[in-house]
Scaffold this motif. Structure first.
Motif, mmCIF file in Angstrom:
data_model
loop_
_atom_site.group_PDB
_atom_site.id
_atom_site.type_symbol
_atom_site.label_atom_id
_atom_site.label_comp_id
_atom_site.label_asym_id
_atom_site.label_seq_id
_atom_site.Cartn_x
_atom_site.Cartn_y
_atom_site.Cartn_z
ATOM 1 N N MET A 53 30.575 -21.227 30.870
ATOM 2 C CA MET A 53 29.499 -21.414 31.840
ATOM 3 C C MET A 53 29.228 -22.895 32.076
ATOM 4 O O MET A 53 29.009 -23.322 33.203
ATOM 5 C CB MET A 53 28.236 -20.707 31.368
ATOM 6 C CG MET A 53 28.379 -19.204 31.405
ATOM 7 S SD MET A 53 26.876 -18.409 30.784
ATOM 8 C CE MET A 53 27.560 -16.898 30.138
ATOM 9 N N GLN A 54 29.255 -23.675 31.010
ATOM 10 C CA GLN A 54 29.017 -25.115 31.138
ATOM 11 C C GLN A 54 30.125 -25.764 31.969
ATOM 12 O O GLN A 54 29.846 -26.577 32.844
ATOM 13 C CB GLN A 54 28.935 -25.761 29.758
ATOM 14 C CG GLN A 54 28.567 -27.227 29.822
ATOM 15 C CD GLN A 54 28.350 -27.825 28.440
ATOM 16 O OE1 GLN A 54 28.525 -27.174 27.428
ATOM 17 N NE2 GLN A 54 27.968 -29.076 28.415
ATOM 18 N N ALA A 55 31.379 -25.388 31.716
ATOM 19 C CA ALA A 55 32.499 -25.941 32.480
ATOM 20 C C ALA A 55 32.394 -25.573 33.958
ATOM 21 O O ALA A 55 32.877 -26.305 34.820
ATOM 22 C CB ALA A 55 33.825 -25.444 31.900
ATOM 23 N N ALA A 56 31.746 -24.441 34.255
ATOM 24 C CA ALA A 56 31.586 -23.973 35.637
ATOM 25 C C ALA A 56 30.335 -24.541 36.302
ATOM 26 O O ALA A 56 30.023 -24.180 37.429
ATOM 27 C CB ALA A 56 31.536 -22.447 35.654
ATOM 28 N N GLY A 57 29.607 -25.392 35.611
ATOM 29 C CA GLY A 57 28.408 -25.996 36.188
ATOM 30 C C GLY A 57 27.160 -25.171 35.984
ATOM 31 O O GLY A 57 26.256 -25.164 36.811
ATOM 32 N N GLY A 58 27.103 -24.467 34.850
ATOM 33 C CA GLY A 58 25.941 -23.639 34.591
ATOM 34 C C GLY A 58 25.523 -23.630 33.143
ATOM 35 O O GLY A 58 26.118 -24.304 32.304
ATOM 36 N N LYS A 59 24.478 -22.850 32.893
ATOM 37 C CA LYS A 59 23.979 -22.642 31.538
ATOM 38 C C LYS A 59 23.739 -21.152 31.371
ATOM 39 O O LYS A 59 23.337 -20.468 32.309
ATOM 40 C CB LYS A 59 22.659 -23.376 31.316
ATOM 41 C CG LYS A 59 22.783 -24.860 31.203
ATOM 42 C CD LYS A 59 21.471 -25.475 30.751
ATOM 43 C CE LYS A 59 21.707 -26.883 30.328
ATOM 44 N NZ LYS A 59 21.101 -27.907 31.072
#
Length: 150
Positions: A53-59
């Motif tokens: 999720m972090q790599a995809a721009g999220g949390k």
């Protein structure tokens, strides 16, 4: 620290989502509701899930500083109802679910209309990309495309 396979996640995706703000992402497997005493969809957090999720721009909507295998069994409908969800990721646990992704998302949107994802119908699906392995890069790309459309 990022998981080894997620370290190989597309640099192009990371560059594309950098500085765009972090979206709250819920990774849920409706087909795994038997894991929950409350018959809620399985929800995953910590470790590789949060890394993707972090790599995809999220949390993660349910972040954890370590893999949280008890989350699904302890999650209740109230916690799910008040979760901050910008992007719904429908995990497919069975190949037969592939043709029903929209139906599975719609069911969750109807149950939880207060989610931002429900209001905007923002969702995607992944199958084995949430688990450690080479498919992680595809999961990151699909989640990034939903969270931060081109």
């Amino acid at each position: 620290s990022a998981s080894p396979s997620c370290a190989a996640c597309s640099a192009a995706v990371k560059a594309r989502v950098a500085g765009k703000g972090s979206k709250k992402i819920l990774l849920t497997y409706p087909g795994m509701s038997m894991m929950s005493a409350n018959k809620l969809p399985a929800v995953f957090s910590g470790g590789i899930y949060d890394d993707i999720m972090q790599a995809a721009g999220g949390k993660n909507a349910f972040p954890s500083d370590k893999p949280n295998p008890d989350l699904t069994s302890t999650l209740n409908a109230e916690a799910l109802a008040v979760a901050d969800v910008d992007v719904l990721v429908v995990g497919l646990s069975d190949p037969s679910e592939t043709d029903r992704v929209e139906q599975l998302a719609d069911q969750l949107f109807k149950q939880y209309p207060q989610w931002q994802a429900s209001k905007t119908r923002t969702f995607t699906s992944i199958s084995d990309g949430a688990f450690l392995g080479p498919a992680n890069v595809y999961a990151v790309e699909k989640i990034a495309d939903a969270a931060h459309p081109r």
